[in-house]
Design a protein around this motif. Structure first.
Motif, PDB file in Angstrom:
ATOM      1  N   HIS A   1      -3.143   7.592  -3.125  1.00 20.69           N
ATOM      2  CA  HIS A   1      -2.726   6.262  -2.695  1.00 20.69           C
ATOM      3  C   HIS A   1      -3.069   5.236  -3.770  1.00 20.69           C
ATOM      4  O   HIS A   1      -3.873   5.487  -4.669  1.00 20.69           O
ATOM      5  CB  HIS A   1      -3.422   5.872  -1.391  1.00 20.69           C
ATOM      6  CG  HIS A   1      -4.894   5.653  -1.565  1.00 20.69           C
ATOM      7  ND1 HIS A   1      -5.801   6.695  -1.593  1.00 20.69           N
ATOM      8  CD2 HIS A   1      -5.620   4.512  -1.757  1.00 20.69           C
ATOM      9  CE1 HIS A   1      -7.016   6.215  -1.785  1.00 20.69           C
ATOM     10  NE2 HIS A   1      -6.939   4.899  -1.888  1.00 20.69           N
ATOM     11  N   TYR A   2      -2.451   4.069  -3.661  1.00 21.05           N
ATOM     12  CA  TYR A   2      -2.843   2.935  -4.489  1.00 21.05           C
ATOM     13  C   TYR A   2      -2.314   1.664  -3.833  1.00 21.05           C
ATOM     14  O   TYR A   2      -1.451   1.702  -2.962  1.00 21.05           O
ATOM     15  CB  TYR A   2      -2.328   3.077  -5.930  1.00 21.05           C
ATOM     16  CG  TYR A   2      -0.885   2.697  -6.152  1.00 21.05           C
ATOM     17  CD1 TYR A   2      -0.530   1.430  -6.633  1.00 21.05           C
ATOM     18  CD2 TYR A   2       0.150   3.589  -5.883  1.00 21.05           C
ATOM     19  CE1 TYR A   2       0.789   1.072  -6.843  1.00 21.05           C
ATOM     20  CE2 TYR A   2       1.471   3.253  -6.090  1.00 21.05           C
ATOM     21  CZ  TYR A   2       1.789   1.987  -6.567  1.00 21.05           C
ATOM     22  OH  TYR A   2       3.104   1.641  -6.762  1.00 21.05           O
ATOM     23  N   SER A   3      -2.831   0.526  -4.292  1.00 21.90           N
ATOM     24  CA  SER A   3      -2.396  -0.770  -3.786  1.00 21.90           C
ATOM     25  C   SER A   3      -1.890  -1.620  -4.947  1.00 21.90           C
ATOM     26  O   SER A   3      -2.342  -1.464  -6.090  1.00 21.90           O
ATOM     27  CB  SER A   3      -3.556  -1.505  -3.104  1.00 21.90           C
ATOM     28  OG  SER A   3      -4.029  -0.787  -1.979  1.00 21.90           O
ATOM     29  N   ASN A   4      -0.959  -2.499  -4.642  1.00 25.86           N
ATOM     30  CA  ASN A   4      -0.535  -3.491  -5.638  1.00 25.86           C
ATOM     31  C   ASN A   4      -0.242  -4.815  -4.941  1.00 25.86           C
ATOM     32  O   ASN A   4      -0.039  -4.864  -3.730  1.00 25.86           O
ATOM     33  CB  ASN A   4       0.678  -2.999  -6.431  1.00 25.86           C
ATOM     34  CG  ASN A   4       1.962  -3.001  -5.630  1.00 25.86           C
ATOM     35  OD1 ASN A   4       2.196  -2.084  -4.837  1.00 25.86           O
ATOM     36  ND2 ASN A   4       2.795  -4.005  -5.827  1.00 25.86           N
TER      37      ASN A   4
ATOM     38  N   LYS B   1       1.229   5.485  -0.194  1.00 27.22           N
ATOM     39  CA  LYS B   1       0.435   6.636   0.220  1.00 27.22           C
ATOM     40  C   LYS B   1       1.279   7.915   0.221  1.00 27.22           C
ATOM     41  O   LYS B   1       2.337   7.968   0.851  1.00 27.22           O
ATOM     42  CB  LYS B   1      -0.108   6.384   1.632  1.00 27.22           C
ATOM     43  CG  LYS B   1      -0.735   7.581   2.318  1.00 27.22           C
ATOM     44  CD  LYS B   1      -2.124   7.896   1.798  1.00 27.22           C
ATOM     45  CE  LYS B   1      -2.811   8.941   2.664  1.00 27.22           C
ATOM     46  NZ  LYS B   1      -4.149   9.322   2.135  1.00 27.22           N
TER      47      LYS B   1
ATOM     48  N   THR C   1      -2.197  -3.710  -9.967  1.00 29.16           N
ATOM     49  CA  THR C   1      -2.483  -2.587  -9.083  1.00 29.16           C
ATOM     50  C   THR C   1      -3.965  -2.232  -9.204  1.00 29.16           C
ATOM     51  O   THR C   1      -4.672  -2.737 -10.087  1.00 29.16           O
ATOM     52  CB  THR C   1      -1.643  -1.337  -9.460  1.00 29.16           C
ATOM     53  OG1 THR C   1      -2.213  -0.722 -10.624  1.00 29.16           O
ATOM     54  CG2 THR C   1      -0.191  -1.710  -9.734  1.00 29.16           C
ATOM     55  N   ASP C   2      -4.422  -1.323  -8.339  1.00 28.08           N
ATOM     56  CA  ASP C   2      -5.798  -0.826  -8.466  1.00 28.08           C
ATOM     57  C   ASP C   2      -5.848   0.509  -9.205  1.00 28.08           C
ATOM     58  O   ASP C   2      -6.842   1.227  -9.137  1.00 28.08           O
ATOM     59  CB  ASP C   2      -6.474  -0.728  -7.097  1.00 28.08           C
ATOM     60  CG  ASP C   2      -5.774   0.243  -6.157  1.00 28.08           C
ATOM     61  OD1 ASP C   2      -4.744   0.843  -6.548  1.00 28.08           O
ATOM     62  OD2 ASP C   2      -6.258   0.413  -5.023  1.00 28.08           O
ATOM     63  N   ILE C   3      -4.760   0.839  -9.927  1.00 34.81           N
ATOM     64  CA  ILE C   3      -4.734   2.011 -10.794  1.00 34.81           C
ATOM     65  C   ILE C   3      -5.319   1.601 -12.148  1.00 34.81           C
ATOM     66  O   ILE C   3      -4.843   0.654 -12.773  1.00 34.81           O
ATOM     67  CB  ILE C   3      -3.295   2.536 -10.982  1.00 34.81           C
ATOM     68  CG1 ILE C   3      -2.731   3.002  -9.637  1.00 34.81           C
ATOM     69  CG2 ILE C   3      -3.247   3.662 -12.006  1.00 34.81           C
ATOM     70  CD1 ILE C   3      -1.255   3.348  -9.677  1.00 34.81           C
ATOM     71  N   ASP C   4      -6.371   2.299 -12.596  1.00 34.88           N
ATOM     72  CA  ASP C   4      -7.056   1.874 -13.817  1.00 34.88           C
ATOM     73  C   ASP C   4      -6.911   2.849 -14.980  1.00 34.88           C
ATOM     74  O   ASP C   4      -7.575   2.685 -16.008  1.00 34.88           O
ATOM     75  CB  ASP C   4      -8.543   1.632 -13.528  1.00 34.88           C
ATOM     76  CG  ASP C   4      -9.227   2.854 -12.924  1.00 34.88           C
ATOM     77  OD1 ASP C   4      -8.608   3.944 -12.918  1.00 34.88           O
ATOM     78  OD2 ASP C   4     -10.374   2.719 -12.466  1.00 34.88           O
TER      79      ASP C   4
ATOM     80  N   LYS D   1      -4.887  10.356  -7.526  1.00 30.01           N
ATOM     81  CA  LYS D   1      -5.279  10.094  -6.144  1.00 30.01           C
ATOM     82  C   LYS D   1      -4.029  10.020  -5.282  1.00 30.01           C
ATOM     83  O   LYS D   1      -2.903  10.006  -5.796  1.00 30.01           O
ATOM     84  CB  LYS D   1      -6.101   8.817  -6.033  1.00 30.01           C
ATOM     85  CG  LYS D   1      -5.438   7.572  -6.602  1.00 30.01           C
ATOM     86  CD  LYS D   1      -6.394   6.381  -6.514  1.00 30.01           C
ATOM     87  CE  LYS D   1      -5.750   5.111  -7.037  1.00 30.01           C
ATOM     88  NZ  LYS D   1      -6.680   3.947  -6.942  1.00 30.01           N
TER      89      LYS D   1
ATOM     90  N   TRP E   1      -0.572   9.913  -7.288  1.00 29.24           N
ATOM     91  CA  TRP E   1      -0.665   8.634  -7.979  1.00 29.24           C
ATOM     92  C   TRP E   1      -1.838   8.656  -8.948  1.00 29.24           C
ATOM     93  O   TRP E   1      -2.946   8.246  -8.635  1.00 29.24           O
ATOM     94  CB  TRP E   1      -0.797   7.489  -6.983  1.00 29.24           C
ATOM     95  CG  TRP E   1       0.454   7.244  -6.205  1.00 29.24           C
ATOM     96  CD1 TRP E   1       0.651   7.437  -4.871  1.00 29.24           C
ATOM     97  CD2 TRP E   1       1.704   6.774  -6.725  1.00 29.24           C
ATOM     98  NE1 TRP E   1       1.925   7.129  -4.519  1.00 29.24           N
ATOM     99  CE2 TRP E   1       2.611   6.718  -5.646  1.00 29.24           C
ATOM    100  CE3 TRP E   1       2.145   6.406  -7.997  1.00 29.24           C
ATOM    101  CZ2 TRP E   1       3.926   6.302  -5.804  1.00 29.24           C
ATOM    102  CZ3 TRP E   1       3.461   5.999  -8.149  1.00 29.24           C
ATOM    103  CH2 TRP E   1       4.327   5.944  -7.071  1.00 29.24           C
TER     104      TRP E   1
ATOM    105  N   TYR F   1       0.862  -1.191   0.000  1.00 27.30           N
ATOM    106  CA  TYR F   1       0.000   0.000   0.000  1.00 27.30           C
ATOM    107  C   TYR F   1       0.892   1.232   0.000  1.00 27.30           C
ATOM    108  O   TYR F   1       1.729   1.407   0.890  1.00 27.30           O
ATOM    109  CB  TYR F   1      -0.889   0.001   1.241  1.00 27.30           C
ATOM    110  CG  TYR F   1      -1.775   1.218   1.364  1.00 27.30           C
ATOM    111  CD1 TYR F   1      -2.952   1.321   0.617  1.00 27.30           C
ATOM    112  CD2 TYR F   1      -1.446   2.264   2.224  1.00 27.30           C
ATOM    113  CE1 TYR F   1      -3.777   2.440   0.731  1.00 27.30           C
ATOM    114  CE2 TYR F   1      -2.262   3.375   2.345  1.00 27.30           C
ATOM    115  CZ  TYR F   1      -3.422   3.467   1.593  1.00 27.30           C
ATOM    116  OH  TYR F   1      -4.233   4.569   1.703  1.00 27.30           O
TER     117      TYR F   1
END
Length: 232
Positions: A185-188, A169, A209-212, A183, A180, A167
């Motif tokens: 933050h992001y997760s991978n 941030k 990741t949750d980056i789309d 936003k 990022w 995670y």
């Protein structure tokens, strides 16, 4: 002051290299250079290398390098890092590790930044590590942290499994809210298999990741092969 302190620690550690007991060098070929799930090479392969010096008292120093490619109009072509740390076992199967790292980018020195981290590893091959910097990717006064939980599992002397969740941030500073890809933050994550055979180490995993809204952060298969050479 912080920058000077890190430079002093790393320089002092290398100065004691004559008293080192372990030297090692590692060469790696990888399908991509993924930093927390985001490609640093424009989704192209990476050639990486490191040199490490270890001491009986738990201190260590090292350097690591890789090619990078951040796209057209960007002059960065290589990342070259320098680090120093201290690692000790403190109970049966438990270990802690403290490290200072300096990232440098050949061709784009404005990206350079320092980082500190702390980790603890349990007998179950579970590692929790936290990183922090006050100058993320060269941006002054941009506080940033990321936390990773990594789990390894040895099937036998050759094969293993691994999984990790990270995670990231941006805490505060210029552009933190949108750092990022819009936003803060992001997760991978990754899940895969590892293997060691005839002195070579292999890794094959899936990372996402949750980056789309960024191609370089899309999910992908990652493969690497490494060879470490030890010098006593």
């Amino acid at each position: 002051m912080k920058k000077a302190l890190i430079a002093s620690v790393i320089a002092s550690s290398f100065a004691f290299a004559a008293n080192a007991t372990d030297y090692s060098a590692t060469l790696t070929g990888a399908s991509d250079y993924l930093f927390n799930g985001i490609s640093q090479t424009g989704e192209d392969p990476a050639i990486q290398g490191s040199f490490d010096i270890g001491f009986d008292n738990g201190f260590y120093v090292g350097t690591w390098a890789s090619n990078v490619d951040f796209g057209s109009g960007d002059d960065a072509n290589a990342e070259w890092d320098f680090y120093a740390g201290y690692s000790q076992d403190f109970a049966d199967g438990w270990n802690y590790d403290l490290m200072i790292n300096q990232y440098t980018y050949v061709g784009e020195s404005d990206y350079n930044y320092p980082e500190v981290s702390a980790a603890i590893t349990a007998p179950t091959d579970t590692t929790l590590r936290v990183w922090y910097t006050w100058k993320q990717f060269g941006q002054s006064n941009l506080d940033h942290t990321y936390v990773q939980l990594h789990q390894g599992y040895a099937i036998d002397e050759i094969w293993g499994l691994e999984a990790a969740y990270t995670y990231s941030k941006a805490l505060s500073g210029p552009g933190a809210d949108t750092y990022w890809y819009g936003k803060d933050h992001y997760s991978n994550w990754l899940v895969g298999v590892t293997a060691s055979y005839q002195g070579f180490d292999f890794a094959l995993n899936w990372q996402d990741t949750d980056i789309d809204n960024a191609k370089e952060a899309d999910g992908r298969i990652f493969f690497s092969v490494s060879r470490t050479f030890d010098f006593k």
